[in-house]
Write a protein that holds these residues in place. Structure first.
Motif, PDB file in Angstrom:
ATOM      1  N   CYS A 301      -7.195  58.481 109.460  1.00 39.90           N
ATOM      2  CA  CYS A 301      -8.417  59.007 110.407  1.00 39.90           C
ATOM      3  C   CYS A 301      -9.097  57.773 110.841  1.00 39.90           C
ATOM      4  O   CYS A 301      -9.684  57.797 112.118  1.00 39.90           O
ATOM      5  CB  CYS A 301      -9.218  59.739 109.468  1.00 39.90           C
ATOM      6  SG  CYS A 301     -10.785  60.214 109.989  1.00 39.90           S
ATOM      7  N   HIS A 500      -2.568  62.896 109.874  1.00 39.26           N
ATOM      8  CA  HIS A 500      -3.653  63.184 110.832  1.00 39.26           C
ATOM      9  C   HIS A 500      -3.396  62.993 112.330  1.00 39.26           C
ATOM     10  O   HIS A 500      -3.684  62.155 112.887  1.00 39.26           O
ATOM     11  CB  HIS A 500      -4.819  61.885 110.463  1.00 39.26           C
ATOM     12  CG  HIS A 500      -6.156  62.313 111.225  1.00 39.26           C
ATOM     13  ND1 HIS A 500      -6.900  63.236 110.935  1.00 39.26           N
ATOM     14  CD2 HIS A 500      -6.656  61.292 112.207  1.00 39.26           C
ATOM     15  CE1 HIS A 500      -7.942  63.205 111.775  1.00 39.26           C
ATOM     16  NE2 HIS A 500      -7.967  62.201 112.335  1.00 39.26           N
ATOM     17  N   CYS A 502      -4.137  64.107 115.264  1.00 45.62           N
ATOM     18  CA  CYS A 502      -5.131  64.486 116.052  1.00 45.62           C
ATOM     19  C   CYS A 502      -5.505  63.773 117.430  1.00 45.62           C
ATOM     20  O   CYS A 502      -6.278  63.749 117.835  1.00 45.62           O
ATOM     21  CB  CYS A 502      -6.599  64.572 115.237  1.00 45.62           C
ATOM     22  SG  CYS A 502      -6.392  65.622 114.078  1.00 45.62           S
TER      23      CYS A 502
END
Length: 509
Positions: A301, A500, A502
């Motif tokens: 992240c 993650h 994203c």
């Protein structure tokens, strides 16, 4: 069996086909008498036959006492008797007419070989013949009922399937920028610095020279104060005491996950010098396993925020590279005529045009690979071959290019967004940047609280913990930073799902 012969026993030269794997040697009297050191087995055999004829006994029957009891333990069968013994073995395995037919065929095929092996005293030849006969007889299962044979009803509970206690994280991860950028830790919640943006003569550019006897011109300068607020990011996890204790018991019993293998990362591509967040780690209980996974998640992240953090769209995030190095913020951009298909020659001209020479190029690894290939094409390469060996074709680029202004490092991160062109190409932005100036870092992680784990207030029968950090990306001297949006050859597909996952699909405006 011949008259007056003792109970049947195999010739000691035979290797008994026993489930215990016992092996017989040649005639023990041939070995124990020491005759094996002065004559061959065949010569000894003839001598034994002559001696037996003189004493009125059979050569292959051991001497007996006055009561007829053999003086030796074993009975030494002659070749015909050994063949008879092998035939009895075959007969005992005959279960039906088909096997009897096969047994007769085996006898016809192997009888002479068996006789020859017994006559020469070669135990290996005898063993091979008998074993081959037995294998041919046993290659068909006997008739069974019921068919198929059922598995006991409680088999699954009594004999569970073992599971490898090593768990593989079958995901890709990316820590390129997190690894590349240095981290400066201090207790301030805000990172603040000053940049001198103007220094010139008060009356203009022609004021450097002055009249003798008079005073030189006055100067003016301007300083901007820049700041970045450090942001919180992390993950929380809650577990019951019961589950933690059960995990300890499971690992002690050899059925619980006791090791983690880290995720994949794109080492080998230009710029991908980042180390994995975890190579292999032991696990003592459920809490430690979840703690390790939480740290991996937060690190990925963090890396994504360094690339794509957007304080404008989400005030809880800090700005990443894609939202910090922009024309609006003062970065230098490639001209519009360079925004088409990548050209190494034009790109090199752009790099050389700035006064603050870039030290690194940030971007997606596939774009950096195309940049490296383009520079390889415009260079001068010679392959020297002076050994008579095979040549391995191919190219493997280091994380560096030799531009017109000198060597420039390549720093890749798979979280930089790309947009597929639909024709085997993609569009992305690469960032020629200056990382340091006179020993001062210009791009770094400004951290108040490094990556940390913290136990929270426990509940009645449960516990909770968090993994978190407080940090931000600092980009100083924006005039020394640059960006170029271009089209590159290549495919978008990455393979595995990312930890993650994203990364945005659109490019920043």
């Amino acid at each position: 069996m011949k008259p007056n012969a003792p109970p049947f026993a195999p010739h000691p030269g035979l290797r008994a086909p026993s489930m215990f794997g016992r092996q017989a040697a040649v005639n023990p009297r041939y070995m124990s008498s020491g005759a094996n050191r002065r004559m061959s087995f065949a010569e000894w055999k003839e001598e034994e036959e002559r001696t037996a004829a003189l004493s009125g006994r059979r050569a292959h029957v051991p001497p007996v006492d006055r009561n007829g009891v053999p003086l030796d333990i074993a009975h030494y069968a002659d070749p015909d008797e050994a063949l008879e013994w092998a035939q009895k073995i075959v007969a005992r395995h005959a279960q039906d007419d088909e096997i009897q037919k096969r047994a007769k065929a085996i006898e016809a095929q192997m009888g002479e070989d068996l006789k020859k092996g017994v006559a020469t005293g070669d135990p290996e030849a005898i063993r091979s013949v008998v074993q081959a006969a037995l294998l041919q007889l046993r290659d068909t299962d006997p008739n069974m009922w019921p068919t198929p044979v059922p598995t006991p009803g409680d088999f699954a509970n009594e004999f569970g399937t073992p599971v490898d206690p090593t768990e593989i994280i079958a995901l890709c991860e990316e820590l390129g920028l997190y690894t590349a950028f240095p981290e400066i830790v201090n207790g301030s919640r805000v990172e603040s610095w000053r940049e001198l943006t103007q220094l010139e003569f008060a009356s203009g550019c022609d004021s450097c020279a002055f009249t003798p006897g008079e005073c030189p011109e006055d100067s003016v300068h301007h300083t901007d104060t820049e700041s970045v607020t450090k942001r919180h990011f992390g993950v929380k996890k809650s577990l019951t005491e019961s589950d933690i204790r059960h995990s300890i018991a499971a690992i002690a019993g050899g059925v619980g996950v006791s090791a983690l293998i880290g995720a994949f990362n794109d080492k080998g591509l230009p710029g991908e010098l980042d180390a994995a967040s975890l190579i292999r780690g032991g696990v003592a209980d459920l809490k430690e396993k979840e703690l390790r996974l939480a740290m991996i998640l937060v690190l990925n992240c963090w890396d994504d925020l360094l690339v794509n953090g957007d304080n404008g769209a989400n005030p809880l995030e800090f700005d990443g590279i894609t939202n910090s190095i922009t024309v609006t913020n003062g970065a230098r951009a490639c001209p519009n005529w360079m925004t088409g298909t990548f050209s190494a020659a034009n790109f090199d001209r752009f790099l050389s045009a700035g006064c603050a020479n870039p030290q690194a190029i940030l971007g997606h690894p596939t774009a950096l690979a195309e940049i490296a290939l383009g520079y390889y094409a415009i260079g001068s390469q010679t392959v020297f071959f002076d050994r008579n060996e095979g040549i391995v074709p191919g190219l493997n680029f280091a994380s560096q290019i030799m531009a017109g202004l000198g060597p420039i490092a390549l720093i890749g991160d798979s979280r930089f967004p790309r947009v597929a062109g639909g024709d085997g190409s993609f569009t992305t932005i690469v960032y020629p940047v200056r990382l340091t100036h006179n020993g001062e870092p210009l791009i770094y992680k400004a951290t108040q609280i490094p990556l940390s784990a913290k136990d929270l207030t426990p509940g009645c029968t449960a516990v909770a913990f968090e993994v978190w950090a407080v940090s931000a990306l600092v980009v100083k001297a924006m005039c020394a930073q640059a960006l170029c949006q271009m089209d590159f050859s290549g495919m978008i597909d990455d393979g595995c799902t990312y930890v993650h996952p994203c990364t945005p699909a659109t490019l920043p405006s």
